[in-house]
Enzyme design. Structure first.
Site, PDB file in Angstrom:
ATOM      1  N   CYS A 274      13.918  22.743  29.233  1.00  0.00           N
ATOM      2  CA  CYS A 274      13.335  22.831  27.890  1.00  0.00           C
ATOM      3  C   CYS A 274      14.332  23.408  26.880  1.00  0.00           C
ATOM      4  O   CYS A 274      14.866  24.505  27.085  1.00  0.00           O
ATOM      5  CB  CYS A 274      12.089  23.714  27.961  1.00  0.00           C
ATOM      6  SG  CYS A 274      11.411  24.118  26.338  1.00  0.00           S
TER       7      CYS A 274
ATOM      8  N   TYR B  70      12.423  14.573  19.504  1.00  0.00           N
ATOM      9  CA  TYR B  70      11.059  14.421  20.044  1.00  0.00           C
ATOM     10  C   TYR B  70      10.243  13.483  19.170  1.00  0.00           C
ATOM     11  O   TYR B  70       9.461  12.666  19.658  1.00  0.00           O
ATOM     12  CB  TYR B  70      10.353  15.789  20.137  1.00  0.00           C
ATOM     13  CG  TYR B  70      10.771  16.587  21.357  1.00  0.00           C
ATOM     14  CD1 TYR B  70      10.062  16.486  22.551  1.00  0.00           C
ATOM     15  CD2 TYR B  70      11.875  17.425  21.318  1.00  0.00           C
ATOM     16  CE1 TYR B  70      10.443  17.203  23.675  1.00  0.00           C
ATOM     17  CE2 TYR B  70      12.265  18.148  22.431  1.00  0.00           C
ATOM     18  CZ  TYR B  70      11.541  18.035  23.613  1.00  0.00           C
ATOM     19  OH  TYR B  70      11.938  18.737  24.722  1.00  0.00           O
TER      20      TYR B  70
HETATM   21  N1  LIG Z   1       5.496  26.038  21.882  1.00  0.00           N
HETATM   22  C1  LIG Z   1       5.992  24.861  21.272  1.00  0.00           C
HETATM   23  C2  LIG Z   1       7.372  24.458  21.744  1.00  0.00           C
HETATM   24  C3  LIG Z   1       7.702  24.670  23.180  1.00  0.00           C
HETATM   25  C4  LIG Z   1       7.531  23.392  23.947  1.00  0.00           C
HETATM   26  O1  LIG Z   1       7.221  22.317  23.421  1.00  0.00           O
HETATM   27  N2  LIG Z   1       7.740  23.473  25.250  1.00  0.00           N
HETATM   28  C5  LIG Z   1       7.545  22.320  26.099  1.00  0.00           C
HETATM   29  C6  LIG Z   1       8.737  22.077  26.988  1.00  0.00           C
HETATM   30  S1  LIG Z   1      10.174  21.575  26.112  1.00  0.00           S
HETATM   31  C7  LIG Z   1       6.366  22.588  27.001  1.00  0.00           C
HETATM   32  O2  LIG Z   1       6.270  23.654  27.594  1.00  0.00           O
HETATM   33  N3  LIG Z   1       5.455  21.623  27.129  1.00  0.00           N
HETATM   34  C8  LIG Z   1       4.305  21.758  27.972  1.00  0.00           C
HETATM   35  C9  LIG Z   1       3.322  20.618  27.804  1.00  0.00           C
HETATM   36  O3  LIG Z   1       3.550  19.762  26.945  1.00  0.00           O
HETATM   37  O4  LIG Z   1       2.354  20.596  28.556  1.00  0.00           O
HETATM   38  C10 LIG Z   1       4.980  23.741  21.295  1.00  0.00           C
HETATM   39  O5  LIG Z   1       3.843  24.030  21.635  1.00  0.00           O
HETATM   40  O6  LIG Z   1       5.275  22.615  20.939  1.00  0.00           O
END
Ligand SMILES: N[C@@H](CCC(=O)N[C@@H](CS)C(=O)NCC(=O)O)C(=O)O
Length: 303
Positions: A47, A174
């Protein structure tokens, strides 16, 4: 969004609005306190938002003050999982920590997040603020001689670059990769390269983004560059150019990679397996490509 029966694909499509990927708000936003041993940082090495926190922890010598738990690179419908139950929090799935902190939470269980071992709850999953807090609030815990990654005099310029880099690169890839409308993808993907072009020029006359010293701006740009050719070029269709096609950016990325805080926190295996294996709406077969073959240790002449 989300609900009791969360499924990998729905979790993302739930957040597609008008063909565009929209991030959920960060649920936990409490401040940290400067207490060594109190917090556990939970990350995925794949990540980019988590990668920042590992780089800063290492650059500032916070390894003894903040412990780290690393999840498996492949996420299934239950979300992130630890290879073995995490010895400090006791969790097998990251969801357990989110639900222990807020039983009514229905969002995505995201990394990075910080667990408070004293109160046994999540303090923050507010990714843009975690590194800033490491740099400022946790200053009493920094190693002697640790760099100032967020110097007061440079903050306006760092914040300005971070804003551009976040919108068009960190999150831009993204938005390109998760777009479900052609024009949304094209706008995001073109934005990615417009900013790479600007930064290529900027790095023609500066070793790092702000000059001679590494700052928070470099910490935020690097994780996206490290994933660019390995994942975003193919998986997210950001393929007008590769990182290696930009002489200054590529030299800059290798220059940073040579710093242990950057290089030793970069795990290309986790990166490739995570991206290609975890987004079935983008790559339904889950096949992980064999390339690219890139030598990050190639000498650079940035100094
Ligand atoms: N906290 C932020 C950014 C952190 C984020 O996107 N982390 C990703 C990994 S790069 C994640 O943990 N995703 C879990 C999911 O989509 O279930 C969000 O909610 O978008």
């Amino acid at each position: 969004m989300g609900g009791g029966d969360r499924k990998g694909i729905e979790m993302v499509t739930d957040e597609i609005k008008g063909g565009a990927f929209v991030r959920q708000p960060n649920r936990f936003t409490d401040p940290l306190t400067a207490e060594a041993g109190r917090y556990r940082l939970l990350v995925s090495l794949a990540c980019p938002w988590a990668h920042r926190t590992l780089i800063v922890r290492r650059l500032l010598g916070l390894e003894d003050a903040i412990s780290v738990g690393v999840v498996d690179p492949i996420r299934d419908e239950r979300g992130w999982r630890f290879p073995q139950a995490d010895p400090v929090t006791g969790a097998t799935y990251l969801s357990e920590l989110y639900l222990a902190s807020d039983p009514s939470f229905t969002g995505r269980y995201t990394v990075p997040c910080v667990w408070d071992t004293q109160d046994r709850r999540l303090t923050t999953n507010d990714f843009p603020n975690i590194t800033l807090e490491f740099e400022t609030t946790l200053a009493p815990l920094h190693a002697e001689g640790a760099p100032d990654l967020y110097p007061a005099a440079l903050r306006p310029e760092i914040d300005e670059i971070n804003d551009l880099v976040y919108r068009t690169l960190n999150n831009g890839v993204y938005r390109a990769g998760f777009a479900t409308e052609q024009y949304v993808y094209e706008e995001a993907a073109r934005g990615v390269f417009a900013t790479l072009d600007v930064l290529e020029e900027r790095l023609a006359t500066r070793r790092y983004l702000l000059g001679d010293a590494v700052t928070e701006a470099d910490v935020r740009l690097y994780p996206t560059l490290a994933r660019f050719d390995a994942a975003y070029h193919g998986h997210f269709k950001c393929n007008l150019r590769r990182l290696v096609d930009y002489p200054n950016l590529w030299g800059y990325a290798r220059d940073l990679y040579a710093i242990p805080a950057f290089g030793e926190t970069t795990d290309f295996d986790h990166i490739k397996r995570h991206y290609y294996g975890t987004h079935p709406h983008v790559n339904p077969t889950g096949i992980v490509p064999i390339g690219p073959l890139t030598d990050w240790t190639e000498p650079h002449d940035r100094a």
